[in-house]
Design an enzyme around this catalytic site. Structure first.
Site, mmCIF file in Angstrom:
data_model
loop_
_atom_site.group_PDB
_atom_site.id
_atom_site.type_symbol
_atom_site.label_atom_id
_atom_site.label_comp_id
_atom_site.label_asym_id
_atom_site.label_seq_id
_atom_site.Cartn_x
_atom_site.Cartn_y
_atom_site.Cartn_z
ATOM 1 N N ASP A 54 -0.284 -7.972 -12.348
ATOM 2 C CA ASP A 54 -1.349 -7.646 -11.390
ATOM 3 C C ASP A 54 -2.732 -8.093 -11.863
ATOM 4 O OD1 ASP A 54 0.582 -6.582 -9.788
ATOM 5 O OD2 ASP A 54 -0.347 -4.605 -9.576
ATOM 6 N N ASN A 97 2.050 -9.465 -5.881
ATOM 7 C CA ASN A 97 2.310 -8.236 -5.117
ATOM 8 C C ASN A 97 1.285 -7.174 -5.498
ATOM 9 O OD1 ASN A 97 3.449 -6.494 -3.333
ATOM 10 N ND2 ASN A 97 5.298 -6.082 -4.515
ATOM 11 N N ARG A 127 3.489 -5.907 3.420
ATOM 12 C CA ARG A 127 2.637 -4.744 3.116
ATOM 13 C C ARG A 127 1.402 -4.788 4.027
ATOM 14 N NH1 ARG A 127 1.830 -3.793 -3.191
ATOM 15 N NH2 ARG A 127 0.968 -1.874 -2.321
ATOM 16 N N GLN A 176 -6.679 1.791 -0.253
ATOM 17 C CA GLN A 176 -7.216 0.528 -0.776
ATOM 18 C C GLN A 176 -8.077 -0.207 0.255
ATOM 19 O OE1 GLN A 176 -3.745 -1.535 -2.254
ATOM 20 N NE2 GLN A 176 -3.668 -0.337 -4.135
ATOM 21 N N ASP A 326 1.692 7.593 -7.126
ATOM 22 C CA ASP A 326 2.474 6.766 -8.062
ATOM 23 C C ASP A 326 3.228 7.642 -9.070
ATOM 24 O OD1 ASP A 326 1.359 4.722 -6.658
ATOM 25 O OD2 ASP A 326 0.127 3.941 -8.288
ATOM 26 N N GLU A 354 5.650 -1.272 -3.162
ATOM 27 C CA GLU A 354 6.410 -2.418 -3.678
ATOM 28 C C GLU A 354 7.747 -2.579 -2.957
ATOM 29 O OE1 GLU A 354 4.225 -0.778 -5.122
ATOM 30 O OE2 GLU A 354 3.486 -1.669 -6.988
ATOM 31 N N HIS A 400 8.373 -2.112 -10.164
ATOM 32 C CA HIS A 400 8.185 -1.680 -11.556
ATOM 33 C C HIS A 400 8.419 -0.188 -11.752
ATOM 34 C CE1 HIS A 400 3.672 -0.745 -10.622
ATOM 35 N NE2 HIS A 400 4.327 -0.921 -9.500
ATOM 36 N N ARG A 401 7.966 0.626 -10.777
ATOM 37 C CA ARG A 401 8.105 2.086 -10.980
ATOM 38 C C ARG A 401 9.554 2.551 -10.826
ATOM 39 N NH1 ARG A 401 3.183 3.172 -12.161
ATOM 40 N NH2 ARG A 401 1.559 2.128 -10.971
ATOM 41 N N LYS A 426 4.859 -6.002 -13.611
ATOM 42 C CA LYS A 426 3.738 -5.815 -12.668
ATOM 43 C C LYS A 426 2.592 -5.030 -13.312
ATOM 44 C CE LYS A 426 2.745 -4.594 -7.856
ATOM 45 N NZ LYS A 426 1.600 -3.707 -7.871
HETATM 46 O O1 LIG Z 1 -6.593 1.776 -5.357
HETATM 47 C C1 LIG Z 1 -5.703 1.757 -6.214
HETATM 48 O O2 LIG Z 1 -5.907 1.343 -7.371
HETATM 49 C C2 LIG Z 1 -4.367 2.253 -5.846
HETATM 50 C C3 LIG Z 1 -4.201 3.084 -4.767
HETATM 51 C C4 LIG Z 1 -2.912 3.691 -4.402
HETATM 52 O O3 LIG Z 1 -2.455 3.065 -3.220
HETATM 53 P P1 LIG Z 1 -2.628 3.722 -1.730
HETATM 54 O O4 LIG Z 1 -4.038 4.006 -1.494
HETATM 55 O O5 LIG Z 1 -2.083 2.613 -0.877
HETATM 56 O O6 LIG Z 1 -1.779 4.964 -1.724
HETATM 57 C C5 LIG Z 1 -1.857 3.519 -5.510
HETATM 58 O O7 LIG Z 1 -0.579 3.793 -5.005
HETATM 59 C C6 LIG Z 1 -1.888 2.119 -6.073
HETATM 60 O O8 LIG Z 1 -0.931 1.971 -7.099
HETATM 61 C C7 LIG Z 1 -3.228 1.841 -6.703
HETATM 62 C C1 LIG Z 2 1.545 0.948 -5.260
HETATM 63 C C2 LIG Z 2 1.347 0.300 -6.398
HETATM 64 O O1 LIG Z 2 0.720 -0.893 -6.545
HETATM 65 P P1 LIG Z 2 -0.364 -1.691 -5.674
HETATM 66 O O2 LIG Z 2 -1.621 -1.669 -6.483
HETATM 67 O O3 LIG Z 2 0.206 -3.051 -5.535
HETATM 68 O O4 LIG Z 2 -0.551 -0.989 -4.354
HETATM 69 C C3 LIG Z 2 1.860 0.856 -7.678
HETATM 70 O O5 LIG Z 2 1.483 0.325 -8.752
HETATM 71 O O6 LIG Z 2 2.635 1.822 -7.670
#
Ligand SMILES: O=C(O)C1=C[C@@H](OP(=O)(O)O)[C@@H](O)[C@H](O)C1
Ligand SMILES: C=C(OP(=O)(O)O)C(=O)O
Length: 444
Positions: A54, A97, A127, A176, A326, A354, A400-401, A426
């Protein structure tokens, strides 16, 4: 203790867990800090950056966009900011991803006035990103979907950016989208000197917005907040970087070792996150505590031991996990070692990550004999009456999780085969070596 092959990894049945783990850097902090440093006026030294798929896609994207960065030593980097304008005005960007790359880069690039194409791995193209695109289109960004509407790949074609009214963005699919707008919009000038974002629908994963606001503050951008539904940003502002910034350990990655301590007796100590963490997933330790594990924490470390109870079994819990989406996956596998049925609620976002994590988790937990009820936004897990060996292995769905969580199932009475273990790259390429360093096989 484990036999690796290119497509699966056999973990023997494990009897106990003990040791200390120095955590890799937080994915969420690493990718935010890279983008904010790149957009800044000035140079930032970033210490303890995560090195994983990532962050590599983010570093590669920034290089393509004309940002100069250099690897100093170990996990330290120097990033020379471009003061809000990427030198490369036409580029193809690959985001793998990484949600923390595609969403923030989409917002930052849509406001640049250049011509950019963003694409990722096939799952990335499933996604959702439509809510963010709708938000950006409100201010005049020209964005086309190159595949299915609402999903990457995307074509960003510039456009006349004009912000006069509050920008509305949905918050109930991924936080996000809001994070992306918060990081990118301050670059835009407005007549009022301010920009208002209104969140439509219940905002999920709120602690990730706290990470964003905290880091923006470190880069000189103060955001006013009216609850979780209205955010007021300064307009026409380029970030001013701190000379140096340290990336704390990843709290989601910590969850596997902490759960191992709870299930396998411990003590297992993680170093790099603790009470001082800005990551919401640090609250995973509250869940472990509720399950009866012994948890101690300092500013930058956490240590977990198993339950005092002579049965050694964790307590089953019923928990709203929206704030720890997560780390909640780790609870689903820890639930195999509880004294009854565990319910994890408010996790609908698992379906658009994922993989469809609700479906994947239910399928794989059933393979080892657990009773599982999969709801639209919840999962109910009852420990196996008789543990079964998943003969074809635990499938990981390029998630990965899934791979990291199911390593914990080896604390049951049977070996566990993890298929395609390389997907841990990842966020944690060395995961299985580190896991092996704290886990002791039965009979040794
Ligand atoms: O902003 C971030 O760093 C993240 C927000 C979360 O996603 P969501 O907001 O889609 O739940 C989390 O699951 C992801 O691993 C990282
Ligand atoms: C949802 C995850 O990743 P992403 O940052 O790609 O959304 C994760 O790391 O569990």
């Amino acid at each position: 203790m484990s036999t690796a092959s290119p497509d699966s990894l056999l973990l023997p049945a494990l009897s106990s867990a003990k040791g200390t783990v120095r955590l890799p850097g937080s994915k969420s902090i690493s990718n935010r800090v890279l983008l904010l440093s790149a957009l800044s006026q000035g140079t930032t030294v970033v210490r303890d950056l995560l090195d994983s798929d990532d962050t590599r896609v983010m570093l590669a994207a920034l290089r393509t966009l004309g940002v100069q960065w250099e690897h100093l030593a170990d996990r330290d980097y120097r990033v020379r900011g471009v003061a809000g304008r990427f030198p490369t005005r036409d580029a193809d960007i690959f985001v793998g991803n990484a949600g923390t790359a595609v969403r923030p880069l989409t917002a930052a690039l849509a406001l640049q006035g250049g011509d950019y194409r963003l694409s990722g791995v096939p799952r990335m193209h499933e996604r959702p990103i439509g809510d963010l695109i709708d938000g950006l289109r409100q201010v005049g960004a020209q964005i086309d979907y190159l595949g299915n509407p609402g999903y990457p790949p995307l074509h960003l074609r510039g456009g006349e950016i004009d912000i006069a009214e509050p920008i509305r963005v949905r918050g109930d699919v991924s936080s996000q989208f809001l994070t992306a707008l918060l990081m990118a919009l301050p670059l835009v000038q407005t007549a009022s000197g301010k920009i208002v974002i209104e969140v439509v629908g219940e905002l999920i994963s709120k602690p990730y917005i706290e990470i964003t606001l905290n880091l923006l503050r470190r880069f000189g951008i103060e955001v006013e907040q009216d609850g979780w539904s209205r955010f007021i940003l300064p307009a026409g502002r380029v970030c001013t970087p701190p000379a140096e910034i340290h990336v704390e350990g990843d709290a989601s990655s910590a969850s596997y070792f902490l759960a191992a301590g709870a299930i396998g007796g411990g003590p297992v100590r993680v170093e790099g996150v603790g009470h001082a963490s800005i990551q919401g997933d640090i609250r995973f330790i509250e869940a472990l505590n509720q399950m009866g594990a012994n948890v101690m924490a300092g500013e930058n470390w956490v240590e977990v031991r198993g339950v005092e109870d002579p049965s050694g079994r964790l307590r089953a819990i019923d928990l709203d996990c929206n704030h720890i989406p997560d780390a909640a996956m780790t609870l689903a596998v820890a639930a195999l070692f509880a004294d009854g049925t565990t319910t994890l609620r408010n996790i609908a976002s698992w379906r658009v990550k994922e993989t469809d994590r609700l479906a994947a988790m239910a399928t794989e937990l059933r393979k080892i004999g657990a009773g599982v009820e999969e709801g639209p936004d919840y999962l109910r897990v009852t420990p196996p009456v008789t543990w079964q060996e998943a003969r074809s292995g635990i499938d990981t769905y390029d998630d990965h999780r899934m791979a990291m969580c199911f390593s914990l199932a080896a604390f049951g009475p049977l070996p566990v085969r993890i298929n395609e273990p390389g997907c841990v790259g990842k966020t944690f390429p060395e995961y299985f070596d580190v896991f092996r360093s704290i886990a002791r096989p039965a009979g040794t």
